[in-house]
Enzyme design. Structure first.
Site, mmCIF file in Angstrom:
data_model
loop_
_atom_site.group_PDB
_atom_site.id
_atom_site.type_symbol
_atom_site.label_atom_id
_atom_site.label_comp_id
_atom_site.label_asym_id
_atom_site.label_seq_id
_atom_site.Cartn_x
_atom_site.Cartn_y
_atom_site.Cartn_z
ATOM 1 N N LEU A 1 -18.735 61.120 30.456
ATOM 2 C CA LEU A 1 -18.159 60.636 31.627
ATOM 3 C C LEU A 1 -18.237 61.605 32.903
ATOM 4 O O LEU A 1 -18.821 62.949 32.460
ATOM 5 C CB LEU A 1 -16.649 60.402 31.572
ATOM 6 C CG LEU A 1 -16.485 59.277 30.579
ATOM 7 C CD1 LEU A 1 -14.860 59.352 30.049
ATOM 8 C CD2 LEU A 1 -16.847 57.986 31.114
ATOM 9 N N PRO A 2 -18.487 61.225 34.081
ATOM 10 C CA PRO A 2 -18.721 62.138 35.025
ATOM 11 C C PRO A 2 -17.731 63.461 35.380
ATOM 12 O O PRO A 2 -18.460 64.416 35.260
ATOM 13 C CB PRO A 2 -18.669 61.252 36.311
ATOM 14 C CG PRO A 2 -18.826 59.922 35.799
ATOM 15 C CD PRO A 2 -18.129 59.859 34.380
ATOM 16 N N LYS B 1 -21.271 76.582 28.880
ATOM 17 C CA LYS B 1 -22.262 75.527 29.336
ATOM 18 C C LYS B 1 -21.964 76.191 30.935
ATOM 19 O O LYS B 1 -23.018 76.180 31.729
ATOM 20 C CB LYS B 1 -21.778 74.106 29.450
ATOM 21 C CG LYS B 1 -22.065 73.188 30.393
ATOM 22 C CD LYS B 1 -23.589 72.554 30.145
ATOM 23 C CE LYS B 1 -23.808 71.686 31.081
ATOM 24 N NZ LYS B 1 -25.285 70.792 31.175
ATOM 25 N N THR C 1 -19.514 67.229 31.212
ATOM 26 C CA THR C 1 -19.456 68.418 31.723
ATOM 27 C C THR C 1 -17.952 68.571 32.688
ATOM 28 O O THR C 1 -18.162 68.029 33.652
ATOM 29 C CB THR C 1 -20.634 68.968 32.593
ATOM 30 O OG1 THR C 1 -21.613 68.830 31.631
ATOM 31 C CG2 THR C 1 -20.457 70.629 33.120
ATOM 32 N N LYS D 1 -21.642 70.188 41.246
ATOM 33 C CA LYS D 1 -20.548 70.007 40.730
ATOM 34 C C LYS D 1 -20.468 70.978 39.515
ATOM 35 O O LYS D 1 -19.127 71.581 39.400
ATOM 36 C CB LYS D 1 -20.810 68.694 40.010
ATOM 37 C CG LYS D 1 -19.846 68.377 39.228
ATOM 38 C CD LYS D 1 -20.107 67.016 37.986
ATOM 39 C CE LYS D 1 -19.485 67.465 36.745
ATOM 40 N NZ LYS D 1 -19.991 66.658 35.504
#
Ligand code: NAD
Length: 337
Positions: free
Chosen positions: A104-105, A211, A136, A286
């Site tokens: 998911l975003p 990450k 992420t 983001k």
């Protein structure tokens, strides 16, 4: 071979061993895949095609057209694979699943999807339902969701990925896994159906920390490379010569070597195709913001982050840069193309 005898190939028995069930009493594995956007669509396709026809994948996305298209492609594909079903909601997708994967975003989407899918409660089963979140998001939000899943009797791991849409399509993603040691052998074979490498980074949340640290460095390296290349070109250097020097010297980095921002220096880089494709400037922005939130929580100073954030935000405002690969910062700086 006797009728009804199951022939076990070497690969089949290896997979079965990895899946952790007996090869003589083959059981159905139920999967749910939630979030079928640019990454999830391709990942779900790879997963489904590599599963057995005895397995089942239930698909859900709030964009019903995406789920319907994927289900159609899976059902008509020559690749075979697991049975496919469309679910009406996240809860409907996950209600009977052994393994639920989400892609998911942003943090709010992950929180709302999990709140919804956990609302009916999780059925009691011999081993806890496994939830793998490949989105992420920031590690704190991920830990909050993990706690909700644990309260409901399930287990939750974070497995953000790198490799982009190209890697998702080819099934060559790298996953950064945050999970207790005891879950690694259960999670790894599932991720390897969608990628080629699983890097276990530590306890739940650690995959996201790794990450975000990597992408923070990438955000800075990308701007610094664009500035250095622009500087050299303005001084009269041939960009290929300059990149050749940097790439055998101490400034070498992924943006200078693989994703060089000057058109023509690396033929395969997005810069050489008008910055199309690649890693969108919006996604870089983001990830940088998520790294800044997580850094603040940890009390880690990021001196360069606010300036980098301004650069990406300002670049994205410009029509000539919007929606393009993040190396378009070179164009934003006024670099010669
Ligand atoms: P995307 O926006 O293309 O897809 C997200 C999908 O989630 C959409 O189809 C959307 O309809 C769906 N969705 C949103 N809320 C939902 C909900 N509550 N329930 C069900 N579905 C819902 O995003 P993407 O590019 O596929 O990226 C997914 C994640 O992977 C992001 O966190 C992103 O940062 C990360 N990621 C993306 C890339 C990339 O190159 N695109 C690379 C690495 C990591």
């Amino acid at each position: 071979m006797m009728k009804g005898t199951i022939r076990i190939t070497r690969l089949g028995s290896k997979l079965a061993a990895r899946r952790g069930f007996s090869t003589t009493s083959r059981q159905l594995d139920n999967y749910a895949f939630i979030g079928l956007g640019q990454m999830g669509f391709q990942m779900a396709r790879n997963l489904q095609s590599k599963l057995s026809p005895n397995d089942r994948v239930r698909l859900f996305d709030i964009n019903t057209a995406a789920a319907e298209q994927l289900a159609h492609e899976m059902k008509t594909s020559q690749a075979g694979g697991a049975a496919v079903e469309l679910a009406k909601s996240a809860a409907d997708a996950a209600k009977e699943s052994d393994v639920t994967i989400t892609c998911l975003p942003e943090p709010q989407h992950v929180r709302s999807a999990y709140t919804e899918l956990l609302s009916p409660g999780l059925p009691a089963r011999p081993r806890p339902s496994l939830f793998i979140d490949c989105s992420t998001i920031d590690p704190s939000s991920s830990r909050e969701v993990a706690a909700l899943v644990e309260q409901a009797g399930g287990v939750f791991v974070d497995a953000p990925m790198s490799g982009g849409v190209v890697g998702a399509t080819a099934g060559t993603l790298t996953f950064m896994l945050g999970a207790p040691d005891s879950l690694v052998s259960r999670v790894e074979p599932i991720l390897l159906r969608m990628g080629r490498r699983v890097l276990h980074c530590g306890a739940q949340g650690a995959g996201l920390s790794a990450k975000l640290a990597n992408n923070y460095l990438l955000a800075i390296n990308n701007i610094a490379t664009a500035e250095a290349m622009n500087l050299g070109v303005k001084w009269g250097l041939d960009p290929k010569v300059l990149a050749g020097v940097i790439n055998v010297s101490t400034g070498k980095c992924w943006p200078s070597e693989v994703n060089n921002p000057v058109p023509g220096v690396v033929e395969t880089a997005p810069a050489s195709r008008d910055y199309k494709g690649g890693f969108g400037i919006g996604l870089m922005k983001k990830d940088l913001k998520l790294a800044m939130i997580a850094a603040q929580e940890a009390g880690a100073r990021l001196e360069l982050a606010p300036k980098a954030k301004d650069v990406y935000e300002d670049a994205e405002e410009e029509e000539q840069c919007r929606g393009r690969d993040f190396s378009v910062v070179y164009r934003y700086l006024g670099g010669q193309e």
